[in-house]
Every structure is written in C-alpha cells, then in structure tokens.
Design a protein around this motif. Structure first.
Motif, PDB file in Angstrom:
ATOM      1  N   SER A  73      -1.346   4.371   7.063  1.00 31.23           N
ATOM      2  CA  SER A  73       0.079   3.679   7.278  1.00 31.23           C
ATOM      3  C   SER A  73       0.267   2.119   7.107  1.00 31.23           C
ATOM      4  N   GLY A  74       1.352   1.595   6.956  1.00 35.84           N
ATOM      5  CA  GLY A  74       1.585  -0.160   6.961  1.00 35.84           C
ATOM      6  C   GLY A  74       1.471  -0.663   5.637  1.00 35.84           C
ATOM      7  N   PRO A  75       1.485  -1.900   5.626  1.00 39.72           N
ATOM      8  CA  PRO A  75       1.268  -2.861   4.643  1.00 39.72           C
ATOM      9  C   PRO A  75       0.324  -2.462   3.580  1.00 39.72           C
ATOM     10  N   ASN A  76      -0.744  -1.998   4.171  1.00 43.84           N
ATOM     11  CA  ASN A  76      -2.016  -1.770   3.516  1.00 43.84           C
ATOM     12  C   ASN A  76      -2.338  -0.312   3.083  1.00 43.84           C
ATOM     13  N   LYS A  77      -1.263   0.448   3.148  1.00 36.21           N
ATOM     14  CA  LYS A  77      -1.350   1.925   3.019  1.00 36.21           C
ATOM     15  C   LYS A  77      -2.055   2.236   1.859  1.00 36.21           C
ATOM     16  N   GLY A  78      -3.171   3.275   1.907  1.00 34.43           N
ATOM     17  CA  GLY A  78      -3.960   3.683   0.729  1.00 34.43           C
ATOM     18  C   GLY A  78      -4.845   2.797   0.339  1.00 34.43           C
ATOM     19  N   GLY A  79      -5.133   1.397   1.103  1.00 32.19           N
ATOM     20  CA  GLY A  79      -6.097   0.668   0.826  1.00 32.19           C
ATOM     21  C   GLY A  79      -7.109   0.561   1.809  1.00 32.19           C
ATOM     22  N   TYR A  80      -7.996  -0.514   1.510  1.00 39.19           N
ATOM     23  CA  TYR A  80      -9.071  -0.734   2.244  1.00 39.19           C
ATOM     24  C   TYR A  80      -8.761  -1.155   3.799  1.00 39.19           C
ATOM     25  N   PRO A  81      -9.246  -0.576   4.982  1.00 39.15           N
ATOM     26  CA  PRO A  81      -9.121  -0.939   6.421  1.00 39.15           C
ATOM     27  C   PRO A  81      -9.533  -2.525   6.409  1.00 39.15           C
ATOM     28  N   GLY A  82      -8.757  -3.413   7.203  1.00 36.54           N
ATOM     29  CA  GLY A  82      -9.059  -4.796   7.438  1.00 36.54           C
ATOM     30  C   GLY A  82      -9.969  -4.954   8.700  1.00 36.54           C
TER      31      GLY A  82
END
Length: 136
Positions: A73-82
């Motif tokens: 979830s959040g603005p980077n949903k589906g992307g690489y964890p920061g």
C-alpha cells in the motif's frame, strides 16, 4: 580450461538480510552494533557453508539475486520497497560472510573477480539466491 572459465559452481538460497558495513576502530569492534554485525556474518556463513562442498582458494565470481515482495500500500504500491537496504549491501553481506566463514581466501581484487547484485519483485517468499563460481 581457458582463463576465465568456470571450474566449480555453488549456489544456494537464504533469507535476504542486508548488512551495512561496520567500520572497525580500536573501540568500534566491541560496540553493540559491531557485535550484531559479527553475529550476523557468522549466521550467514553457517547458511552458506551448507551449499559449499569445499573452500574456494582461487579467483571467483559472486552473483546475488534478491527477490522481494512488492509494497502492499501507499504511494509506491506494487513497486520496490524503499526500506530494505541498498542492493550492494546484500552482495557485500554474502561476500563478508564467505570470508568470515573461511569459505573463500579473500574478497579483494586478487580473489574476487566480480560481484553482481540484482533485485526482482516476487509474489512468493522473499529470498536471496547466491551463486559462487570458482574460475581459473
């Protein structure tokens, strides 16, 4: 065997644990952070030893592939964890553990010819797949 050809290949899978480098000073090797760093190296070395039949004494290549789950979830949903650490820290953690466990002679230019790290998203369990290739 031509120079640069692979003589022996070891591969294995462990949990992805990035370990930031701990600088060692006279006081620094006994700090709580340094003790955690050395304990982590020892744990990873034990796991690596399970996949290595004999220590590598010649030059080698190390490849590390980190498979992580996408952000839920959040603005980077589906992307690489920061928040999982730098990609090079995963490779360095494996290289340090190999040397700590005396599975390779060293991780300097005379011994390690290359190290490569990559990250991929997965829906399965998070894992780090490592490959150690002894070359001539």
């Amino acid at each position: 065997v031509r120079s640069g050809d692979v003589e022996v290949t070891y591969t294995g899978t462990i949990a992805p644990i990035p370990v930031p480098y701990q600088r060692m000073t006279r006081e620094g090797r006994f700090t709580p952070r340094a003790k955690r760093y050395h304990a982590s190296q020892a744990r990873v070395a034990v796991l690596l030893r399970l996949g290595i039949k004999r220590a590598v004494r010649g030059p080698y290549r190390l490849t590390v592939a980190v498979h992580v789950n996408p952000v839920a979830s959040g603005p980077n949903k589906g992307g690489y964890p920061g928040n999982r650490g730098d990609v090079d820290n995963f490779g360095k953690a494996v290289a340090d553990a190999l040397q700590f466990g005396k599975l390779v002679d060293g991780d300097d230019m005379r011994h390690m010819r290359s190290i490569s790290s990559e990250v991929a998203l997965t829906d399965g369990p998070e894992r780090l797949v490592w490959t150690l290739e002894e070359i001539e």
